[in-house]
Design an enzyme around this catalytic site. Structure first.
Site, PDB file in Angstrom:
ATOM      1  N   SER A  83       0.921  -1.069  -0.051  1.00  0.00           N
ATOM      2  CA  SER A  83      -0.043  -0.040   0.024  1.00  0.00           C
ATOM      3  C   SER A  83       0.815   1.332   0.040  1.00  0.00           C
ATOM      4  CB  SER A  83      -0.966   0.031   1.171  1.00  0.00           C
ATOM      5  OG  SER A  83      -0.170   0.125   2.280  1.00  0.00           O
ATOM      6  N   GLU A 113      -0.946  10.979 -10.629  1.00  0.00           N
ATOM      7  CA  GLU A 113      -2.200  10.230 -10.883  1.00  0.00           C
ATOM      8  C   GLU A 113      -3.138  10.390 -10.011  1.00  0.00           C
ATOM      9  OE1 GLU A 113      -1.175   5.804 -10.821  1.00  0.00           O
ATOM     10  OE2 GLU A 113       0.517   6.064 -12.513  1.00  0.00           O
ATOM     11  N   LYS A 115      -5.817   8.894  -7.457  1.00  0.00           N
ATOM     12  CA  LYS A 115      -6.161   7.742  -6.672  1.00  0.00           C
ATOM     13  C   LYS A 115      -7.641   7.598  -6.532  1.00  0.00           C
ATOM     14  CE  LYS A 115      -4.663   6.164  -1.945  1.00  0.00           C
ATOM     15  NZ  LYS A 115      -6.125   5.673  -1.561  1.00  0.00           N
ATOM     16  N   ASP A 117     -10.889   5.502  -5.697  1.00  0.00           N
ATOM     17  CA  ASP A 117     -11.496   5.012  -4.697  1.00  0.00           C
ATOM     18  C   ASP A 117     -12.197   3.979  -4.774  1.00  0.00           C
ATOM     19  OD1 ASP A 117     -11.613   4.978  -1.645  1.00  0.00           O
ATOM     20  OD2 ASP A 117     -13.080   6.508  -1.652  1.00  0.00           O
ATOM     21  N   TYR A 222      -3.029   0.427 -13.127  1.00  0.00           N
ATOM     22  CA  TYR A 222      -1.978   1.437 -12.845  1.00  0.00           C
ATOM     23  C   TYR A 222      -0.741   0.899 -12.667  1.00  0.00           C
ATOM     24  CZ  TYR A 222      -3.681  -0.121  -8.036  1.00  0.00           C
ATOM     25  OH  TYR A 222      -3.728  -0.730  -6.968  1.00  0.00           O
ATOM     26  N   LYS A 310      -3.665  12.623   0.355  1.00  0.00           N
ATOM     27  CA  LYS A 310      -5.227  12.317   0.789  1.00  0.00           C
ATOM     28  C   LYS A 310      -5.874  13.640   0.838  1.00  0.00           C
ATOM     29  CE  LYS A 310      -5.945   7.899   1.552  1.00  0.00           C
ATOM     30  NZ  LYS A 310      -6.311   7.383   2.927  1.00  0.00           N
ATOM     31  N   CYS A 404     -32.238   2.577  32.058  1.00  0.00           N
ATOM     32  CA  CYS A 404     -32.591   1.986  30.874  1.00  0.00           C
ATOM     33  C   CYS A 404     -33.671   2.411  29.968  1.00  0.00           C
ATOM     34  CB  CYS A 404     -32.410   0.600  30.571  1.00  0.00           C
ATOM     35  SG  CYS A 404     -32.570   0.061  29.318  1.00  0.00           S
ATOM     36  N   CYS A 407     -35.800  -0.581  29.313  1.00  0.00           N
ATOM     37  CA  CYS A 407     -36.530  -1.434  30.233  1.00  0.00           C
ATOM     38  C   CYS A 407     -36.714  -0.882  31.743  1.00  0.00           C
ATOM     39  CB  CYS A 407     -35.746  -2.889  30.596  1.00  0.00           C
ATOM     40  SG  CYS A 407     -34.070  -2.600  31.367  1.00  0.00           S
ATOM     41  N   CYS A 422     -26.863  -1.353  30.670  1.00  0.00           N
ATOM     42  CA  CYS A 422     -27.975  -1.746  31.308  1.00  0.00           C
ATOM     43  C   CYS A 422     -27.634  -3.405  31.702  1.00  0.00           C
ATOM     44  CB  CYS A 422     -29.264  -1.825  30.472  1.00  0.00           C
ATOM     45  SG  CYS A 422     -30.670  -2.802  30.792  1.00  0.00           S
ATOM     46  N   CYS A 427     -33.570  -7.438  29.485  1.00  0.00           N
ATOM     47  CA  CYS A 427     -33.948  -6.221  28.879  1.00  0.00           C
ATOM     48  C   CYS A 427     -34.205  -6.393  27.408  1.00  0.00           C
ATOM     49  CB  CYS A 427     -32.539  -5.175  29.057  1.00  0.00           C
ATOM     50  SG  CYS A 427     -32.736  -3.602  27.974  1.00  0.00           S
TER      51      CYS A 427
END
Ligand code: IVH
Length: 668
Positions: A83, A113, A115, A117, A222, A310, A404, A407, A422, A427
């Site tokens: 990567s 180039e 990138k 996605d 690529y 990025k 909660c 309940c 909870c 529940c």
């Protein structure tokens, strides 16, 4: 028609269809109307049906998707799929440029180039024929998705030259196809994909290639995986060569002689990218000349000769209308921001998790506030901050409830946790979430039983626990909202089919604390049956590679509960399978090897085996290989130039072997 005549016609159709395909999907310049293409394709498919012996693997008919697969085979990448390191601003790019120039001098040219996605794939051709396509996986081992890739029409099934070559590129879903797909999903009441990348990845991971075929995916190449023996000397030459072979590359590439030119390119795409028919999440900058790339080399994860800039995540302002509380499967109560719907990075955002009260305090979030939203990793919406200046005094402070919301039992904050929980085991919210988990894909994988149906079944009092699912009848199910006869039949069938699942799916589905899908598999492999696992002691559990003390504890506690034992009995009475169906792992005490049950550390350089091979072999013989020497270590295997680990072992008086001694034992 005779076979001979058919053969000639099939050949003609291949050539025509391949040419039209190329014009349409690679050059984006069709020379015949779609209907005519469809007509020719139909003629070819008809001929191949009549004369199956004429159906070749590179036939254009393969684009529509053949037989569904049982699962994906693993593919080992001969050249690792690395990567890229990231750059987030001008300074990062200037630093990259400085490093490059320091290493190889001033005569540098970069190729910039887009990138894309999507997801990285590798395509292998032998003598010009497309023979295998794979996902990146962990970079070393990916999955064989050849059949799905064949449905991407810009991928040539046969090259312009009879070459054996491996090429790499990014598969993606165009924005338009993504929108259409999500519209259909919404109409059918299914959960839409969060973004085109997920949609592309999801489509290529379908076992039925017909689904991939319907998704309109595309691909930009690529790189050539191993350009070393092609005589090509630079990346830009390589891309031109890919064009010549009939591949689709992205034409928006640009050669830049200086980092300032690179910065200009990056800048220019910041805005323009929104007009592209596909999504890009940045710009990739690569050193052009291969000899310079080689001199720069790679780190374990990424090349030093390339970097990915990025784009900053898109941020938008919207209003926080309210805060909703959700009780999860484990009882954790999570606040969720309800937002005035707003478009962020291509999708409409209405909700964002606020995680816990601490975060709400930290960001000083009030109901009614204007807030800045972005998508973390461009996927999950998140509240970045509040715009305090836009308050008008009517905003309300938010407090987590003491009880909660489902309940009404009192919530507790467990030690060292920020979350409120909870702890009432009955529940309803927890039970409902537990059911949703039980039927989910990695668990019992019951098709047609999504969140909506479960909620209805629960509301109608038809199910209270997972065993009740196996009591459901078609008559009960068909009464639910928007449930036809056919869907009811399918649902009952899917529930029935889930009884045959291998043990790990049930184990994961039960939702034992800390036991994820992977651990469930390990446990199932090791113990083989639910009854064996039920009897497992803490010591037996921690002796297993990958099972830590927290998990061992949780498993023992889980099977100590009388309710659990009762539930398992009920499931068994419905013939829900409780044995592991894959290849079983042998128990440590049954292994006749010195390594069985021992904790071992490998250090220094081994000559005969790689570290990973040695580890795998020791583990197969029941040993546990760990990274650092401690009192718990039983044995240290020291290769050449062993350092501090060996010293420590000697200090602690731990047994030390050399490589030969280890091999002797392994080969016994
Ligand atoms: S080159 C050894 N070029 O971005 C470097 N990658 O983390 C190989 N990507 O996994 C990658 N567009 O999936 C390269 N024009 C492009 C790309 C690109 C998208 C993806 C690729 C890679 C990730 C980088």
């Amino acid at each position: 028609m005779s076979v001979e005549t058919a053969k000639i016609r099939v050949q003609e159709l291949h050539e025509q269809l391949n040419r039209y395909n190329y014009e349409y999907y690679v050059l984006d310049n069709p020379s015949i109307p779609d209907a005519e293409y469809d007509q020719l394709l139909k003629e070819l498919i008809d001929l191949e049906t009549q004369f199956p012996e004429l159906r070749k693997p590179d036939s254009p008919s393969q684009r529509v998707g053949g037989q569904a697969l049982e699962g994906f085979q693993k593919v080992e990448h001969k050249t690792a799929m690395l990567s890229l390191g990231n750059a987030f601003n001008e300074q990062d790019l200037r630093d990259f440029d400085r490093r490059v120039r320091q290493a190889v001098g001033e005569g540098i040219a970069y190729v910039c180039e887009l990138k894309i996605d999507g997801l990285a794939v590798s395509l292998r051709y032998e003598n010009g024929y497309f023979v295998q396509g794979a996902t990146r996986g962990d970079g070393q081992i990916g999955e064989d998705i050849t059949e799905n890739l064949k449905t991407i029409r810009s991928i040539p099934l046969r090259l312009a030259e009879p070459l054996s070559i491996e090429v790499r590129g990014e598969a993606y879903m165009p924005k338009k196809s993504f929108e259409k797909l999500n519209e259909i999903k919404a109409e059918q009441g299914e959960v839409p994909f969060a973004n085109p990348r997920n949609a592309a990845a999801g489509s290529l991971r379908q076992l039925d290639p017909k689904i991939a075929a319907s998704r309109n995916l595309d691909l930009f190449l690529y790189a050539i995986a191993d350009a070393g023996n092609t005589g090509i000397q630079s990346h830009s030459e390589g891309l031109d060569f890919l064009d010549k072979l009939g591949f689709k590359t992205n034409a928006n590439r640009q050669k830049c002689a200086t980092i300032d030119e690179v910065l200009q390119y990056v800048e220019s795409w910041g805005e323009k990218r929104l007009d592209l028919p596909y999504e890009i999440d940045g710009i990739v900058i690569k050193v052009d000349m291969f000899d310079q790339q080689e001199a720069l080399g790679t780190t374990a994860k990424s090349p030093r000769w390339a970097i990915a800039y990025k784009f900053p995540a898109e941020e938008v302002i919207t209003r926080l209308l309210g805060i909703e509380l959700n009780v999860g499967r484990t009882g954790v109560v999570t606040p969720t921001a309800l937002l005035e719907p707003v478009q962020v990075a291509g999708t409409t955002v209405k909700r964002a998790s606020l995680h816990n009260e601490d975060l709400i305090r930290e960001k000083d979030i009030h109901i009614g506030d204007y807030v800045v939203i972005k998508k973390a990793g461009d996927i999950i919406p998140e509240v970045v901050n509040v715009i305090v200046d836009r308050r008008n005094g009517e905003e309300e402070e938010f407090h987590m409830p003491t009880h909660c919301p489902e309940c009404e039992s009192e919530l507790v904050r467990l030690e060292e946790e920020v979350a409120l929980r909870c702890i009432n085991p009955s529940c309803p919210a927890q039970i409902r979430e537990g059911l949703i988990h039980f039927v989910s894909r990695n668990a019992m994988n019951i098709d047609g039983l999504g969140e909506k149906v479960i909620t209805q079944l629960f509301r109608e009092n038809l199910v209270h626990d997972v065993a009740d699912l196996y009591r459901l009848t078609k008559e009960q199910v068909v009464q639910l909202e928007r449930m036809g006869e056919k869907s009811a039949d399918n649902l009952i069938q899917a529930i029935e089919a889930s009884k045959g699942n291998s043990l790990e799916k049930l184990l994961f589905g039960l939702g034992i604390r800390h036991v994820g899908a992977k651990a469930a598999k390990t446990l199932a492999q090791y113990f083989g049956t639910m009854s064996e696992l039920k009897e497992a002691t803490y010591d037996e559990l921690v002796a297993i590679n990958e099972i830590g003390d927290k998990m061992a504890d949780a498993v023992v506690t889980y099977f100590d509960q009388p309710e659990v034992l009762k539930l398992l009995e009920e499931l068994a009475s419905f013939s829900v399978n409780m044995t592991y169906k894959g290849p079983k792992q042998v128990k440590v005490e049954d292994i006749d090897s010195y390594f069985a049950g021992k904790t071992i550390v490998l250090t220094g350089k081994l000559e005969q085996l790689s570290r990973n091979e040695a580890k795998a072999q020791i583990e197969q013989l029941g040993g546990k290989v760990t990274g650092s020497v401690s009192k718990k270590t039983d044995l240290v295997i020291a290769g050449e130039e062993a350092g501090s680990k060996l010293t420590k072992a000697q200090e602690l008086g731990i047994e030390v072997w050399d490589e030969n001694r280890m091999l002797q034992e392994l080969n016994k």
